[in-house]
Design a protein around this motif. Structure first.
Motif, PDB file in Angstrom:
ATOM      1  N   LEU A   1       0.862  -1.046  -0.156  1.00  0.00           N
ATOM      2  CA  LEU A   1      -0.110  -0.104  -0.162  1.00  0.00           C
ATOM      3  C   LEU A   1       0.824   1.518  -0.098  1.00  0.00           C
ATOM      4  O   LEU A   1       0.293   2.233  -0.289  1.00  0.00           O
ATOM      5  CB  LEU A   1      -0.897  -0.023   1.272  1.00  0.00           C
ATOM      6  CG  LEU A   1      -2.074  -0.979   1.105  1.00  0.00           C
ATOM      7  CD1 LEU A   1      -2.838  -1.092   2.519  1.00  0.00           C
ATOM      8  CD2 LEU A   1      -3.098  -0.397   0.076  1.00  0.00           C
TER       9      LEU A   1
ATOM     10  N   LEU B   1      -2.142  -6.240  -4.794  1.00  0.00           N
ATOM     11  CA  LEU B   1      -2.225  -4.966  -4.768  1.00  0.00           C
ATOM     12  C   LEU B   1      -0.939  -4.141  -5.617  1.00  0.00           C
ATOM     13  O   LEU B   1      -1.293  -2.819  -6.058  1.00  0.00           O
ATOM     14  CB  LEU B   1      -2.082  -4.432  -3.229  1.00  0.00           C
ATOM     15  CG  LEU B   1      -3.339  -4.741  -2.274  1.00  0.00           C
ATOM     16  CD1 LEU B   1      -3.177  -4.634  -0.944  1.00  0.00           C
ATOM     17  CD2 LEU B   1      -4.447  -3.956  -2.851  1.00  0.00           C
TER      18      LEU B   1
ATOM     19  N   GLN C   1      -1.855  -1.367  -8.213  1.00  0.00           N
ATOM     20  CA  GLN C   1      -1.480  -0.113  -8.415  1.00  0.00           C
ATOM     21  C   GLN C   1      -0.583   0.349  -9.315  1.00  0.00           C
ATOM     22  O   GLN C   1      -0.584   1.505  -9.949  1.00  0.00           O
ATOM     23  CB  GLN C   1      -0.782   0.211  -7.042  1.00  0.00           C
ATOM     24  CG  GLN C   1      -1.853   0.122  -5.801  1.00  0.00           C
ATOM     25  CD  GLN C   1      -1.064   0.332  -4.420  1.00  0.00           C
ATOM     26  OE1 GLN C   1      -1.586   0.633  -3.595  1.00  0.00           O
ATOM     27  NE2 GLN C   1       0.073  -0.496  -4.337  1.00  0.00           N
TER      28      GLN C   1
ATOM     29  N   TYR D   1      -9.033  -2.736  -3.528  1.00  0.00           N
ATOM     30  CA  TYR D   1      -8.787  -2.129  -2.288  1.00  0.00           C
ATOM     31  C   TYR D   1     -10.009  -2.507  -1.401  1.00  0.00           C
ATOM     32  O   TYR D   1      -9.695  -2.654  -0.076  1.00  0.00           O
ATOM     33  CB  TYR D   1      -8.834  -0.771  -2.575  1.00  0.00           C
ATOM     34  CG  TYR D   1      -7.682  -0.052  -3.226  1.00  0.00           C
ATOM     35  CD1 TYR D   1      -6.461  -0.240  -2.459  1.00  0.00           C
ATOM     36  CD2 TYR D   1      -7.908   0.884  -4.342  1.00  0.00           C
ATOM     37  CE1 TYR D   1      -5.083   0.158  -3.096  1.00  0.00           C
ATOM     38  CE2 TYR D   1      -6.456   1.251  -4.842  1.00  0.00           C
ATOM     39  CZ  TYR D   1      -5.235   1.231  -4.269  1.00  0.00           C
ATOM     40  OH  TYR D   1      -4.291   1.574  -5.077  1.00  0.00           O
TER      41      TYR D   1
ATOM     42  N   ALA E   1      -6.812   1.667   2.738  1.00  0.00           N
ATOM     43  CA  ALA E   1      -7.274   0.892   1.722  1.00  0.00           C
ATOM     44  C   ALA E   1      -8.667   1.264   1.424  1.00  0.00           C
ATOM     45  O   ALA E   1      -8.931   1.671   0.123  1.00  0.00           O
ATOM     46  CB  ALA E   1      -7.457  -0.542   1.935  1.00  0.00           C
TER      47      ALA E   1
ATOM     48  N   ARG F   1      -8.297   4.651  -0.463  1.00  0.00           N
ATOM     49  CA  ARG F   1      -7.706   4.386  -1.687  1.00  0.00           C
ATOM     50  C   ARG F   1      -8.957   4.001  -2.624  1.00  0.00           C
ATOM     51  O   ARG F   1      -9.207   4.267  -3.740  1.00  0.00           O
ATOM     52  CB  ARG F   1      -6.909   3.362  -1.734  1.00  0.00           C
ATOM     53  CG  ARG F   1      -5.551   3.775  -1.167  1.00  0.00           C
ATOM     54  CD  ARG F   1      -4.732   4.460  -2.128  1.00  0.00           C
ATOM     55  NE  ARG F   1      -3.258   4.898  -1.333  1.00  0.00           N
ATOM     56  CZ  ARG F   1      -2.348   3.841  -1.299  1.00  0.00           C
ATOM     57  NH1 ARG F   1      -2.151   2.785  -1.918  1.00  0.00           N
ATOM     58  NH2 ARG F   1      -1.060   4.341  -0.760  1.00  0.00           N
ATOM     59  N   ALA F   2     -10.156   3.022  -2.222  1.00  0.00           N
ATOM     60  CA  ALA F   2     -11.234   2.535  -2.777  1.00  0.00           C
ATOM     61  C   ALA F   2     -11.887   3.804  -3.317  1.00  0.00           C
ATOM     62  O   ALA F   2     -12.475   3.915  -4.385  1.00  0.00           O
ATOM     63  CB  ALA F   2     -11.887   1.689  -2.163  1.00  0.00           C
TER      64      ALA F   2
END
Length: 383
Positions: free
Chosen positions: A91, A134, A138, A156, A175, A178-179
């Protein structure tokens, strides 16, 4: 665990049981009520005064540093520590690492597999899967922010769901945030992302307004004209807002929100998993149990639990959902003083989904509490 600490209340519960003290005996030695001890151990009441922490440490025969530090952590809670550290590192990359791009269609298959792993409560396996997933998502998002946006949100979301289970609050928030960022501008995707905000924000004073705003943004004008996806997202967010209201002591608002969610659930029906919500009448029935527990009404929670598991919809809920509910049911049984049924609920949860009990701190704290109060646990040895 590596990273986030086990909450002090759960550490107190673990040390209390290790000293073979009941809640009542512990409360008597502190000059407090049993209710006060229960709220501390459940995290409802925070420990902020140094003098109180020192008194607790003295009764438990540990120093304050041990009580506040990592030494009291049971080994079972730390089993996923290294994997969580790798998720934290993933992350933190922000898609800047070099490497070969993975096509979005492969992300989709990997994310679907991650959700399947989560729904079956295979948390250790998911901890191992997530760092690479992830990183790939990303990296791809950094190359093309619009490519596979729904899959990015889903990736996420599953990370936030798992980290919430493991009480990794700050990582779960990251997380979920980020979503939300990946979903910006799309009302359905934003509602999907907001579903994971509910458990993360439940203790926040602003949580209810955030969840309601997301719910009503995706809500159809009429239930009979809404898609199953819209109804499932809106209903799930309303149910989460209800749990936030219940935790704040607003039982009336909680009941009204759950009634509204129930109307939408009736249109959706049981046995579906639209937008990864598992929303339907059974999910609302289960939410009513949690709301009663949050309000401190153990008798209502027990009655609603026993009605919920007797219904046909219960068996359609994912294993993770059923096991998590049984952990909440164990809390309800303890509230009414029925340690044996609380233990049986945990045994049944362990049967459905062993990791829900073995790796979730909430369940481990209940197990620790019951180890001296319920004879059935003499036959049940968690490794």
């Amino acid at each position: 665990m590596t990273g986030e600490r086990v909450p002090i209340g759960r550490r107190v519960a673990y040390l209390r049981v290790r000293r073979k003290l009941s809640q009542q005996t512990f409360a008597d030695r502190l000059g407090k009520s049993k209710s006060w001890v229960d709220k501390v151990e459940r995290g409802v009441r925070s420990l902020e005064r140094v003098s109180t922490i020192r008194e607790i440490a003295a009764v438990l025969r540990v120093d304050a540093a041990t009580l506040l530090g990592d030494d009291a952590r049971p080994a079972e809670v730390a089993e996923c520590g290294e994997g969580v550290a790798r998720i934290r590192a993933a992350l933190s990359t922000y898609g800047m690492t070099a490497g070969r791009d993975t096509p979005p269609d492969r992300w989709g298959r990997a994310v679907a597999h991650a959700w399947d792993t989560y729904r079956h409560a295979r948390y250790p396996q998911l901890v191992e899967q997530l760092p690479a997933l992830l990183t790939d998502v990303q990296r791809g998002q950094a190359r093309d922010p619009q490519a596979g946006r729904a899959v990015v949100v889903d990736a996420y979301r599953v990370a936030a769901a798992l980290l919430t289970k493991l009480d990794e609050a700050s990582l779960a928030w990251l997380a979920a945030d980020r979503a939300m960022a990946a979903a910006a501008g799309d009302r359905v995707l934003s509602a999907c992302a907001a579903v994971q905000l509910g458990p993360v924000l439940r203790a926040s004073a602003r949580a209810r307004s955030v969840l309601l705003a997301a719910a009503y943004r995706v809500a159809p004008r009429d239930s009979d004209s809404g898609t199953p996806q819209e109804l499932s997202l809106c209903g799930t967010l309303l149910a989460q807002a209800a749990l936030t209201a219940a935790r704040a002591g607003d039982g009336r608002a909680a009941g009204e929100l759950l009634d509204e969610a129930a109307e939408m659930a009736a249109w959706v029906g049981d046995g579906h998993d639209h937008c990864r919500t598992a929303f339907g009448p059974a999910a609302v029935d289960v939410a009513r149990v949690v709301a009663a527990v949050e309000r401190g009404d153990g008798a209502e929670a027990v009655a609603r639990h026993e009605a919920a598991i007797a219904g046909d919809g219960w068996r359609w809920l994912p294993l993770e959902h059923r096991a998590a509910h049984l952990v909440d049911a164990a809390r309800a049984y303890l509230m009414v003083g029925d340690a044996e049924r609380a233990a049986k609920a945990l045994v049944r949860a362990e049967h459905f989904a062993p990791a829900e009990v073995r790796h979730r701190p909430t369940a481990r704290a209940l197990t620790a509490q019951l180890s001296t109060e319920a004879p059935i646990l003499e036959l049940w040895h968690l490794r």
